[in-house]
Design a protein around this motif. Structure first.
Motif, PDB file in Angstrom:
ATOM      1  N   CYS A   2       0.800  -1.221   0.000  1.00 37.13           N
ATOM      2  CA  CYS A   2       0.000   0.000   0.000  1.00 37.13           C
ATOM      3  C   CYS A   2       0.832   1.269   0.000  1.00 37.13           C
ATOM      4  O   CYS A   2       0.295   2.346  -0.139  1.00 37.13           O
ATOM      5  CB  CYS A   2      -0.966   0.016   1.181  1.00 37.13           C
ATOM      6  N   ILE A   5       0.134   3.620  -2.882  1.00 38.75           N
ATOM      7  CA  ILE A   5      -1.093   4.402  -3.022  1.00 38.75           C
ATOM      8  C   ILE A   5      -0.762   5.850  -2.687  1.00 38.75           C
ATOM      9  O   ILE A   5      -0.281   6.154  -1.612  1.00 38.75           O
ATOM     10  CB  ILE A   5      -2.221   3.889  -2.112  1.00 38.75           C
ATOM     11  N   LYS A   6      -0.997   6.729  -3.630  1.00 37.11           N
ATOM     12  CA  LYS A   6      -0.685   8.140  -3.479  1.00 37.11           C
ATOM     13  C   LYS A   6      -1.958   8.941  -3.217  1.00 37.11           C
ATOM     14  O   LYS A   6      -3.052   8.533  -3.595  1.00 37.11           O
ATOM     15  CB  LYS A   6      -0.035   8.683  -4.760  1.00 37.11           C
ATOM     16  N   ALA A  23      -4.606   2.828  -7.721  1.00 35.50           N
ATOM     17  CA  ALA A  23      -4.766   2.852  -6.267  1.00 35.50           C
ATOM     18  C   ALA A  23      -5.743   1.761  -5.822  1.00 35.50           C
ATOM     19  O   ALA A  23      -5.529   1.093  -4.809  1.00 35.50           O
ATOM     20  CB  ALA A  23      -5.248   4.224  -5.804  1.00 35.50           C
ATOM     21  N   GLN A  26      -3.987  -1.600  -5.842  1.00 37.73           N
ATOM     22  CA  GLN A  26      -3.128  -1.734  -4.671  1.00 37.73           C
ATOM     23  C   GLN A  26      -3.947  -2.050  -3.418  1.00 37.73           C
ATOM     24  O   GLN A  26      -3.565  -2.881  -2.602  1.00 37.73           O
ATOM     25  CB  GLN A  26      -2.304  -0.468  -4.453  1.00 37.73           C
ATOM     26  N   PHE A  27      -5.084  -1.371  -3.282  1.00 35.89           N
ATOM     27  CA  PHE A  27      -5.953  -1.583  -2.130  1.00 35.89           C
ATOM     28  C   PHE A  27      -6.492  -3.012  -2.108  1.00 35.89           C
ATOM     29  O   PHE A  27      -6.446  -3.692  -1.081  1.00 35.89           O
ATOM     30  CB  PHE A  27      -7.099  -0.561  -2.170  1.00 35.89           C
TER      31      PHE A  27
END
Length: 91
Positions: A2, A5-6, A23, A26-27
């Motif tokens: 994670c 994640i930006k 994102a 990634q989550f």
């Protein structure tokens, strides 16, 4: 996982669908523990990515702020400087 994640809110230009989906991937990877799902779990994984992407887009569209939008290039330079200080890298 994670750490990739930006923050996507309040940037000029706004976050793209590709950034939001990245994102979301990634989550879902973090929640499921799968880097790449098995064939048996592939549909559930991709459905979750689609759902999370839609919810993230809805969230970003509904948020409001009085702050000026952040510049992506300036923020990238700040992050690079923080990383250089943190990890002792030089350019």
């Amino acid at each position: 996982m994670c750490r990739n994640i930006k923050t996507l809110f309040n940037f000029d230009p706004p976050a793209t669908e590709e950034e939001i989906e990245a994102a979301a991937v990634q989550f879902v990877r973090k929640l499921s523990g799968f880097q790449q799902p098995s064939k048996a779990n592939e549909k559930a994984f991709h459905d979750a990515v689609t759902d999370v992407t839609a919810v993230a887009r809805k969230l970003l569209d509904s948020l409001v702020t009085n702050a000026d939008a952040r510049n992506r290039e300036v923020e990238a330079e700040r992050a690079k400087a923080r990383n250089a200080k943190r990890f002792g890298m030089s350019e």
